[in-house]
Design an enzyme around this catalytic site. Sequence first.
Site, PDB file in Angstrom:
ATOM      1  N   ASP A   1      31.192  -9.408  17.720  1.00 27.15           N
ATOM      2  CA  ASP A   1      32.395  -8.614  17.465  1.00 27.15           C
ATOM      3  C   ASP A   1      32.081  -7.598  16.370  1.00 27.15           C
ATOM      4  O   ASP A   1      30.930  -7.452  15.951  1.00 27.15           O
ATOM      5  CB  ASP A   1      33.561  -9.522  17.072  1.00 27.15           C
ATOM      6  CG  ASP A   1      33.409 -10.028  15.658  1.00 27.15           C
ATOM      7  OD1 ASP A   1      32.252 -10.178  15.196  1.00 27.15           O
ATOM      8  OD2 ASP A   1      34.431 -10.257  14.995  1.00 27.15           O
TER       9      ASP A   1
ATOM     10  N   TYR B   1      32.811 -11.229  24.376  1.00 25.40           N
ATOM     11  CA  TYR B   1      33.160 -11.783  23.066  1.00 25.40           C
ATOM     12  C   TYR B   1      34.063 -13.010  23.193  1.00 25.40           C
ATOM     13  O   TYR B   1      33.762 -14.089  22.655  1.00 25.40           O
ATOM     14  CB  TYR B   1      33.846 -10.745  22.162  1.00 25.40           C
ATOM     15  CG  TYR B   1      34.554 -11.452  21.040  1.00 25.40           C
ATOM     16  CD1 TYR B   1      33.835 -11.946  19.963  1.00 25.40           C
ATOM     17  CD2 TYR B   1      35.921 -11.736  21.108  1.00 25.40           C
ATOM     18  CE1 TYR B   1      34.448 -12.692  18.979  1.00 25.40           C
ATOM     19  CE2 TYR B   1      36.535 -12.482  20.131  1.00 25.40           C
ATOM     20  CZ  TYR B   1      35.793 -12.959  19.061  1.00 25.40           C
ATOM     21  OH  TYR B   1      36.402 -13.714  18.109  1.00 25.40           O
TER      22      TYR B   1
ATOM     23  N   CYS C   1      31.606  -9.320   3.551  1.00 25.82           N
ATOM     24  CA  CYS C   1      30.891  -8.115   3.998  1.00 25.82           C
ATOM     25  C   CYS C   1      31.868  -7.164   4.690  1.00 25.82           C
ATOM     26  O   CYS C   1      31.678  -6.745   5.821  1.00 25.82           O
ATOM     27  CB  CYS C   1      29.750  -8.508   4.937  1.00 25.82           C
ATOM     28  SG  CYS C   1      28.562  -7.193   5.265  1.00 25.82           S
TER      29      CYS C   1
ATOM     30  N   GLU D   1      42.480 -15.713  20.294  1.00 23.55           N
ATOM     31  CA  GLU D   1      41.428 -14.709  20.455  1.00 23.55           C
ATOM     32  C   GLU D   1      41.946 -13.421  21.086  1.00 23.55           C
ATOM     33  O   GLU D   1      41.527 -12.326  20.697  1.00 23.55           O
ATOM     34  CB  GLU D   1      40.268 -15.274  21.289  1.00 23.55           C
ATOM     35  CG  GLU D   1      39.452 -16.330  20.573  1.00 23.55           C
ATOM     36  CD  GLU D   1      38.943 -15.874  19.219  1.00 23.55           C
ATOM     37  OE1 GLU D   1      38.674 -14.675  19.048  1.00 23.55           O
ATOM     38  OE2 GLU D   1      38.819 -16.722  18.325  1.00 23.55           O
TER      39      GLU D   1
ATOM     40  N   CYS E   1      27.350 -11.891  -3.389  1.00 20.60           N
ATOM     41  CA  CYS E   1      27.011 -12.267  -2.017  1.00 20.60           C
ATOM     42  C   CYS E   1      25.790 -13.189  -1.970  1.00 20.60           C
ATOM     43  O   CYS E   1      24.800 -12.967  -2.678  1.00 20.60           O
ATOM     44  CB  CYS E   1      26.739 -11.016  -1.190  1.00 20.60           C
ATOM     45  SG  CYS E   1      26.334 -11.387   0.526  1.00 20.60           S
TER      46      CYS E   1
END
Length: 352
Positions: free
Chosen positions: A136, A118, A190, A35, A200
Amino acid sequence: MSDNFAFILLNWYAKNKRSLPWREEKNPYKIWISEIILQQTRVSQGLNYYIRFIERFPSISSIYEAGEQEVLKYWQGLGYYTRARNIYAAAVYLMENYQGKFPTTYNEILKIKGIGEYTAAAIASFAYQLPYAVIDGNVLRVLSRIFGVYEPIDSTKGKKEIRQLANKLMCKKNPSAFNQAIMDFGATQCAPANPDCKNCCFSNVCYANLHYEQTELPVKTKKIKTRNRYFYYFHISYQNKIYIQKRKSKDIWKGLYEFPLLELDETIDCEKLIAHPAVQNLFTNLNWEILSVSSTYKHILSHQTIIAVFINISVDKAINNADFIPISFDRIADYPISRLMEKYLEKITVMS
DNA sequence: AACACGGGGCG
DNA sequence: CGCCCAGTGTT
């Protein structure tokens, strides 16, 4: 729509999730490292760094024992070097306060240096299935588009609106999968530019798609302004040694090494440079000459453009400066350096 | 709330 | 050349 959002998303994820080394990971240490690496960094850019980092530092204690400079060395070229220094600081903190074990609650995780909202939510959900929605860049974009949120996502109000939406939509049965799914969806389906709306799973309900607003959403207000900086680097040769120094100020590349330099906010010609007090001061009490003023680089970054001029200089005596470290040329590989320094060294190595 | 912090990729 | 990327810390 809000009712089956998680269902549609998780169904998409089951078919389209990317295969990544940290994907099914439950070890909070490895999740943490992945991360931090992926903060403001694309998967394609961080992937090999992650593999090499885990290889070299398989545990919190291995970071603690290695020291900050070794961590920076493995971060070299990735950027945002505060992340690497914070990883080391955090390893010390975890050794001293948690016996080298990762804490298991959101609030304890959030206290760790370099871990914000986050990353705390990511670790808490991926490792422990705690119901914290990650916010995020992907989540801000995806929810802004699907639900038609026009509040700027770089404002506190906009972020709050998205966060409330995300926490409402979150699949409480599987926070880990929900969080990873919405980010994978944002990264591949996206995407910021040219989202694949034709194929989508949300095309029939997505606000942006139905209103042709994909390029308008999400809304951002702040624009970045850049400045020019001029770095005159001195590649000083003395008895097969060169001098390097560590950047210490709260500035770009803190903790990395580089040649001694003069920084200015505008260009200067060679005679002016030689006559400059800082340069005169640098070379007092010795004979010196400029061998060449060859390499010039335009190093373009997000907030600044650095114009760097490398000047080859020979001196007849050692330079007496506590900050300067004399090393043989090939030992510079032991020190963490910036991409700019890497580019220069690469060029002169090829030439010789 | 605004700003600094890297480097790479893409249109 | 501007924008964006699995954001955070400082002012």
